[in-house]
Design an enzyme around this catalytic site. Structure first.
Site, PDB file in Angstrom:
ATOM      1  N   GLU A 657     -50.277  67.653  30.566  1.00  0.00           N
ATOM      2  CA  GLU A 657     -49.040  68.290  30.113  1.00  0.00           C
ATOM      3  C   GLU A 657     -49.371  69.426  29.139  1.00  0.00           C
ATOM      4  OE1 GLU A 657     -45.727  66.203  27.865  1.00  0.00           O
ATOM      5  OE2 GLU A 657     -44.928  66.071  29.874  1.00  0.00           O
ATOM      6  N   HIS A 688     -66.027  49.589  41.825  1.00  0.00           N
ATOM      7  CA  HIS A 688     -65.731  48.924  43.088  1.00  0.00           C
ATOM      8  C   HIS A 688     -64.522  49.550  43.756  1.00  0.00           C
ATOM      9  CE1 HIS A 688     -68.689  45.860  42.087  1.00  0.00           C
ATOM     10  NE2 HIS A 688     -68.272  46.040  40.852  1.00  0.00           N
TER      11      HIS A 688
HETATM   12  O1  LIG Z   1     -39.526  61.346  23.362  1.00  0.00           O
HETATM   13  P1  LIG Z   1     -38.598  61.950  24.335  1.00  0.00           P
HETATM   14  O2  LIG Z   1     -37.795  63.068  23.759  1.00  0.00           O
HETATM   15  O3  LIG Z   1     -37.707  60.899  24.945  1.00  0.00           O
HETATM   16  O4  LIG Z   1     -39.440  62.593  25.492  1.00  0.00           O
HETATM   17  C1  LIG Z   1     -40.212  61.814  26.344  1.00  0.00           C
HETATM   18  C2  LIG Z   1     -41.060  62.682  27.239  1.00  0.00           C
HETATM   19  O5  LIG Z   1     -40.248  63.395  28.109  1.00  0.00           O
HETATM   20  C3  LIG Z   1     -40.463  64.732  28.459  1.00  0.00           C
HETATM   21  O6  LIG Z   1     -40.025  64.987  29.730  1.00  0.00           O
HETATM   22  C4  LIG Z   1     -41.814  65.297  28.223  1.00  0.00           C
HETATM   23  O7  LIG Z   1     -42.426  65.661  29.396  1.00  0.00           O
HETATM   24  C5  LIG Z   1     -42.733  64.429  27.436  1.00  0.00           C
HETATM   25  O8  LIG Z   1     -43.616  65.251  26.744  1.00  0.00           O
HETATM   26  C6  LIG Z   1     -42.000  63.567  26.473  1.00  0.00           C
HETATM   27  O9  LIG Z   1     -42.917  62.820  25.742  1.00  0.00           O
END
Ligand SMILES: O=P(O)(O)OC[C@H]1O[C@H](O)[C@H](O)[C@@H](O)[C@@H]1O
Length: 873
Positions: A657, A688
């Protein structure tokens, strides 16, 4: 500049000059008047040339980075090197060097008539010989005087030329020369000559340039200014009391150069242009006369690829392709040169397709990409996540209480510790049974709801410590589960069999808007309230978020919420409340504090160790080498430690990411691939499974992580080695199998039938590196995680991308919103979807098939939640 005198070669012409000076000064004979006597006094002094010259060698040649190297000017990113006489980017410097040498020749050939004609002589300047304000800067009192000054000019000139351009540099040089003579004219009665006033001016111009443009250069400015100060102080200490030096000339030149740079620039401002994409640097010098044209602000990405450092690595690829690891690994000195250790972590990268030369070239690339400056920018709270205008300060999450780390002028560390103190108090109350559920029972089960960065890191740490003796004993009688996927099956998996009365739910979401997390949070809230009534929310649900308003709207008392900040990226948030709340509930705050200390130790190492010995930086550079130069797009992460079972999935998000980007930080398309595909499994399980491919199929650089002392070991009677040693034997064997391979001749010698020889051949020469930890505990786990966080940032810095945003995840989310609306519409109208709904024919068919086959029924109005059997107990 030096006062003139002493030199025997000069004494005759100077003697000729004396009556003339005396007359103009209003004195008689050889001694009347102040100037005349001063002049006479210096006739007996030595020229002192060697001492008078300004030597900024360290700052000018090696220490001073050029703008070109930073990607802001010059040609090709490497910038002119002071030693490269004749380089087109230092033409004016070369002309000045030649001019000075020629003038010196002329001084000698004319038996110093030229010297007499041009030396600074106050009386003659008063008399109208204005050329003497400039000409002394082209004359020297002896060979050593000339050499010292030319040495200094050779160091400093190219720096000014590369930052200001040739014409501006020439103007600055001449202004400094005149300023030096003018200061000497007013401050010193002596005759004087020499280029050092102008050369001090070059120092002043450099200092002013890096001071004015410190926003652009970051810590590089501090280094240059520090280096110049040191040089100036050194010069004052060595020459300060030397009466044979024209300090007025030096200081005048210094001030003249600084003033010229202040007025003429370049003074770079970041901006956007109506006519072009991305961000640009525009020269806003107060005097517009010689302003530079705008330059793209890309930190050198596009140009980094055209830089000599990049080209050198490309050429080096051919050399490396001629090598074989089985040969390279026999070289003792090479092995020594490719092993590092920091904080007890031992890293051996001698099995990379690399030599010490590769390392040297990679470090040069890091310098050209201003890796050090970017690391400093990260740690000092610069908004390096430019697309979201945010600082990237996850190291502040584990900084000591008394540290000062600022975002927009505000120290963030007290806020970090306020939250940590709150976590400590809260988790101790829960763990001690003081904080009870609504039915009065202690809360011994924790469900942590979150996805992506709000799940993967804490899950990895949870697993890694679940068998560590101390953490294990702290967690006795407690459970912690993670609920990430919106798949109801995951909710059943997490909640099935849990006693709601003893369960505490932590909703973890940076944004508190993530669709999956919020639906899971509502599901679990319904599960709780169905069993314990609506008042259960206050006692059984807490939240971790940056969005405390949304937390309150959800129904959680902000008192029961743990904040963090927009300068913590989700995937870098393990050390914030995201990880600290659920993990401290489970393992206790003191155990998790040691985890933070481990991270801090590696942060400190990353920030302060020279790149040559810097573990995360070296790992990051090797990633760039493998992925961009050698074309290996995948990295296998292979911990020989079951406790690190969830390490690879966390690194997958952290790396992919962060660095899976197609454009540079300024929005321009990248001319090379960035990022890597990370995958992995603990050894020996992976052996394996997919190791077949990495031994005989594609070349995949592998990262082996081993632990010297096991968290739990078994040694059975009659076994040759303990179980952990058995595991570690594989940790040592696999990298050699990949590197050495096995050739056909060996197979034949072993009597392998000919038709099997090709199948049993191992080509070898497959790269890997090995990291050995003394043991896996909260502290070393912190070190390991921070190592990988910074390794990923390093690669991103060198690639010139923004590793801290993730726009690539948005499109799918937006489309899912549209699908959701259409699914609801189609189900309530009981009517299939068509092309009119705005989907492509493929999606229309897929959706209709799903709607037809799916058995979902919307709950009747007023009815309770439709829980599956798995959630009914
Ligand atoms: O912590 P949040 O705001 O719920 O986000 C949760 C996740 O969702 C997003 O789509 C991002 O891709 C992540 O980088 C992030 O950690």
């Amino acid at each position: 500049m030096i006062p003139l005198g002493g030199s025997r070669a000069l004494s005759r012409p100077l003697a000729a000059l004396r009556p003339c000076l005396a007359r103009l000064a209003g004195g008689g004979g050889s001694g009347g008047g102040r100037r005349g006597s001063a002049f006479r006094g210096f006739l007996g002094a030595s020229s002192g040339a060697a001492a008078a010259g300004l030597s900024l060698a360290a700052a000018g040649a090696g220490g001073l980075p050029s703008l070109a190297a930073a990607g802001y000017g010059g040609s090709g990113g490497g910038g002119p090197q002071p030693g490269q006489f004749g380089h087109p980017d230092r033409r004016v410097t070369d002309i000045l060097l030649v001019a000075n040498v020629l003038m010196f020749g002329l001084q000698s050939l004319t038996n110093n008539l030229v010297t007499v004609w041009g030396v600074k002589a106050n009386a003659l300047i008063h008399a109208g010989q204005w050329w003497r304000l400039l000409t002394p800067a082209f004359l020297h009192g002896g060979l050593s005087h000339l050499l010292v000054n030319m040495y200094s000019l050779n160091n400093l000139g190219p720096v000014v030329e590369s930052t200001a351009g040739p014409r501006r540099m020439l103007v600055m040089y001449l202004v400094s020369a005149v300023a030096g003579t003018v200061a000497s004219f007013y401050g010193s009665p002596n005759l004087s000559l020499g280029a050092s006033g102008a050369i001090f001016g070059m120092g002043g111009a450099i200092a002013m340039h890096f001071y004015l443009n410190r926003d652009i250069y970051g810590s590089r400015s501090d280094r240059v200014l520090g280096s110049l100060w040191q040089t100036l102080l050194l010069n004052l200490v060595i020459n300060g009391a030397n009466p044979r030096i024209d300090h007025w000339g030096h200081m005048g030149g210094l001030a003249g150069g600084a003033l010229a740079a202040l007025l003429l620039g370049p003074r770079w401002k970041q901006t956007t242009l109506p006519t072009a994409r991305g961000r640009w640097l525009v020269d806003a010098a107060p005097v517009p006369w010689l302003r530079s044209s705008p330059k793209p602000l890309d930190g050198g990405r596009g140009r980094l690829r055209d830089s000599p450092q990049w080209r050198a690595l490309q050429e080096h690829v051919q050399a490396i392709k001629q090598t074989q690891l089985k040969d390279l690994l026999q070289e003792e000195a090479r092995t020594d040169g490719l092993i590092r250790e920091a904080g007890g972590l031992y890293m051996d990268f001698s099995r990379q397709n690399a030599t010490p030369d590769t390392l040297k070239l990679l470090l040069e690339l890091a310098e050209a990409a201003d890796l050090r400056g970017k690391v400093d920018a990260l740690f000092s709270g610069k908004h390096i996540n430019s697309t979201e205008d945010r600082a990237v300060l996850h190291p502040a999450l584990r900084a000591p209480r008394d540290a000062v780390i600022e975002d927009a002028g505000k120290n963030v560390v007290p806020e970090v510790w306020a939250v940590l103190d709150k976590i400590k108090a809260f988790t101790e109350r829960v763990r001690g049974g003081e904080w009870k559920g609504v039915t009065g029972k202690p809360l011994t089960n924790v469900v942590s709801i979150g996805i992506g960065g709000s799940a993967l890191g804490p899950l990895f740490v949870h697993t890694a410590l679940s068998t560590e003796p101390e953490a294990m004993s702290q967690a006795a009688g407690r459970s912690l589960v993670f609920l990430a996927n919106v798949d109801p099956v995951d909710a059943v998996r997490a909640l099935h069999g849990l006693d709601a009365e003893r369960t505490l739910v932590v909703i973890v979401s940076k944004t508190f808007t993530t669709a999956e997390t919020m639906l899971n949070a509502r599901t679990v809230r319904a599960w709780l309230t169905e069993r314990l009534g609506p008042e259960a929310v206050a006692k059984h649900m807490v939240a971790v978020s940056t969005n405390l308003k949304a937390v309150a709207e959800f129904g959680i008392d902000p008192e029961n919420a743990f904040g963090f900040w927009d300068w913590v990226g989700g995937r870098f948030s393990v050390s914030s409340a995201v990880g600290m709340v659920p993990l401290s509930l489970h393992y206790s705050f003191p155990v998790m504090e040691r985890f933070l200390q481990g991270m801090r130790a590696m942060d400190d190492h990353f920030r302060s160790a020279p790149l040559h010995d810097n573990l995360p930086a070296l790992l990051g550079l090797l990633n760039v080498w493998n992925s961009t130069f050698l074309g290996h797009s995948t990295t296998a992460i292979l911990p020989y430690q079951q406790a690190l079972q969830h390490f690879a999935p966390h690194i997958q998000q952290l790396s992919m990411e962060s660095n899976g980007k197609g454009v540079a930080i300024d929005g321009t398309r990248l001319p090379y691939e960035t990022g890597e595909i990370d995958f992995g499994e603990p050894g020996t399980n992976g052996q394996h499974s997919f190791y077949q491919l990495i031994h005989q199929g594609r070349v995949i650089p592998a990262e082996f992580i081993g632990v010297a002392r096991s968290q739990q070991d078994v040694y059975l009677q009659g076994e040759k080695v303990s179980s952990h040693e058995e595991l570690m034997c594989n940790f040592f064997a696999q990298p050699d199998a990949l590197a050495m391979g096995k050739d056909a001749a060996t197979l034949r010698a072993e009597g392998v039938p000919e038709h099997l020889v090709p199948h049993k051949t191992f080509t070898g020469n497959r790269p890997s590196l090995s990291i050995l930890l003394p043991e896996l505990n909260a502290f070393t786990l912190g070190q390991l995680l921070s190592l990988y966080e910074h390794r990923i940032a390093t690669s991103g810095f060198v690639w010139g991308i923004n590793s801290f945003d993730q726009w690539g995840v948005e499109l799918g989310k937006v489309l899912a919103n549209k699908v959701r609306a259409k699914v609801q519409e189609a189900r309530s109208a009981n009517c299939p979807l068509s092309a009119a709904d705005g989907f492509c024919p493929s999606t229309v068919r897929l959706l209709n098939r799903f709607l037809q086959q799916g058995q979902t029924q919307a709950p009747a109005p007023g009815a309770g939640p439709s829980f599956p059997p798995g959630l009914k107990q």
